[in-house]
Design an enzyme around this catalytic site. Structure first.
Site, short mmCIF file in Angstrom:
data_model
loop_
_atom_site.label_atom_id
_atom_site.label_comp_id
_atom_site.label_asym_id
_atom_site.label_seq_id
_atom_site.Cartn_x
_atom_site.Cartn_y
_atom_site.Cartn_z
N HIS A 197 1.98 0.59 3.89
CA HIS A 197 0.96 -0.44 3.63
C HIS A 197 -0.29 0.29 3.15
O HIS A 197 -0.60 1.38 3.65
CB HIS A 197 0.57 -1.18 4.93
CG HIS A 197 1.43 -2.34 5.29
ND1 HIS A 197 1.72 -2.65 6.61
CD2 HIS A 197 2.03 -3.30 4.54
CE1 HIS A 197 2.47 -3.75 6.64
NE2 HIS A 197 2.68 -4.15 5.41
N CYS A 291 -4.28 -2.53 11.70
CA CYS A 291 -3.13 -3.44 11.69
C CYS A 291 -3.30 -4.56 12.71
O CYS A 291 -2.80 -5.66 12.52
CB CYS A 291 -1.84 -2.70 12.02
SG CYS A 291 -1.42 -1.36 10.93
N1 ARG Z 1 6.04 -2.60 12.47
C1 ARG Z 1 5.15 -3.26 11.57
C2 ARG Z 1 5.79 -3.33 10.19
O1 ARG Z 1 6.46 -2.42 9.81
C3 ARG Z 1 3.84 -2.56 11.51
C4 ARG Z 1 2.82 -3.28 10.68
C5 ARG Z 1 1.52 -2.55 10.60
N2 ARG Z 1 0.53 -3.32 9.98
C6 ARG Z 1 -0.32 -2.90 9.05
N3 ARG Z 1 -1.27 -3.68 8.67
N4 ARG Z 1 -0.18 -1.73 8.47
O2 ARG Z 1 5.64 -4.30 9.48
#
Ligand code: ARG
Length: 298
Positions: A197, A291
């Site tokens: 991300h 996150c």
């Molecule tokens: N386990 C989650 C996923 O893979 C983590 C999300 C993390 N969120 C973020 N905004 N980077 O989607």
């Protein structure tokens, strides 16, 4: 007037005295002003790692949910202690990643675009976000047509939206975001699966500047960032690998992992105040401070 009279009129040691002023040798650190924010967070009541959709997640790791809740509560209390408002999204059983509220939507000028998750394991989170936005009276609230993981891949820097693609959010979503919000959107290509991300590799320091890990981006995206943000804080691999860039800034305070001391020094040098926090239990799911935090921009 001749050059001679000019020289004679100047006190002979004026220049030398000024040069000796110790203030001249001190680095210029700008004064920064925090802006109060409204955040949406979701308590990790059902947090777990039961599937793996990013390289950080191991179903074997074992999660201490009580510890995750404690760390999350500290984050929430710290935001409030710094003058920010925290709204709460009700956690839903069976959605272990719901604590990562940043992925649920993107809100700008009081108008929201709801996420469309890339993985079926997270699909149902979108409905919870839609319901919350409605209950909070936030406008818009339609779901994105393209895969779009909200603030995970959409980072607002003032009026500009930096948008990541490569692992989750589709490039088509960037065009959709630009049209929906009538905003300038800059596409950035992510290339390292650990930084799946955009918010794992870059954060906004304020309305004009960012911090980022250059190696997370393709060469052309890196060049674009260099041109757009010549004063950016460049963060190395050690700090990025503990999700040091998954941070939240209010323009002065930077809520950042306690595992990135080098980044804390860089921030202080620029006049920011790092507020170190331990979110190690949530790191097992590949998530950090940012996150867990969706900004509701009015
Ligand atoms: N386990 C989650 C996923 O893979 C983590 C999300 C993390 N969120 C973020 N905004 N980077 O989607």
């Amino acid at each position: 007037m001749t050059a001679d009279t000019l020289v004679a009129a100047d006190p002979p040691f004026a220049a030398a005295t000024e040069d000796a002023d110790p203030q001249d040798l001190a680095p210029v650190i700008p004064l920064r002003a925090p802006r109060p924010r409204r955040f949406l967070m979701c308590r990790p009541d059902h947090f777990d790692v039961t599937y793996s959709i990013n390289p950080w997640m191991s179903t074997e790791a074992g999660v201490d949910r009580d510890l995750a809740i404690e760390q999350w509560e500290t984050l929430r209390a710290t935001y409030e202690a710094h003058g920010h408002t925290v709204d709460l999204l009700d956690p839903v059983p069976g959605l272990p990643d719901m604590v990562f509220a940043a992925n649920g939507s993107f809100v700008r000028a009081g108008r929201a675009l709801v996420a469309r998750f890339a993985h079926p394991e997270r699909t149902d989170e979108a409905a919870a976000h839609t319901a919350w936005l409605k209950s909070a009276g936030i406008g818009g609230g339609r779901q994105a047509a393209w895969v779009n993981e909200g603030e995970g891949d959409l980072v607002a820097v003032g009026d500009l939206v930096l948008a990541g693609t490569g692992f989750r959010t589709a490039a088509g979503a960037h065009t959709e975001v630009a049209a929906y919000f009538d905003a300038p959107v800059v596409t950035l290509q992510l290339v390292d699966p650990r930084y799946y991300h955009l918010d794992t590799a870059l954060f906004a320091l304020d309305d004009a500047n960012i911090a980022y890990h250059p190696d997370a981006f393709s060469p052309s995206s890196r060049r674009r960032l260099e041109r757009m943000f010549p004063d950016a804080v460049l963060v190395g691999g050690d700090e990025a690998a503990v999700l040091g860039l998954n941070a939240v800034s209010d323009g002065l305070h930077v809520f950042v992992t306690d595992q990135a001391p080098g980044l804390h020094v860089q921030l202080k040098e620029r006049g920011y105040v790092p507020v170190p926090l331990d979110l190690s239990e949530l790191l097992k799911a590949g998530g950090g401070i940012k996150c867990c935090t969706l900004e509701v921009r009015s």
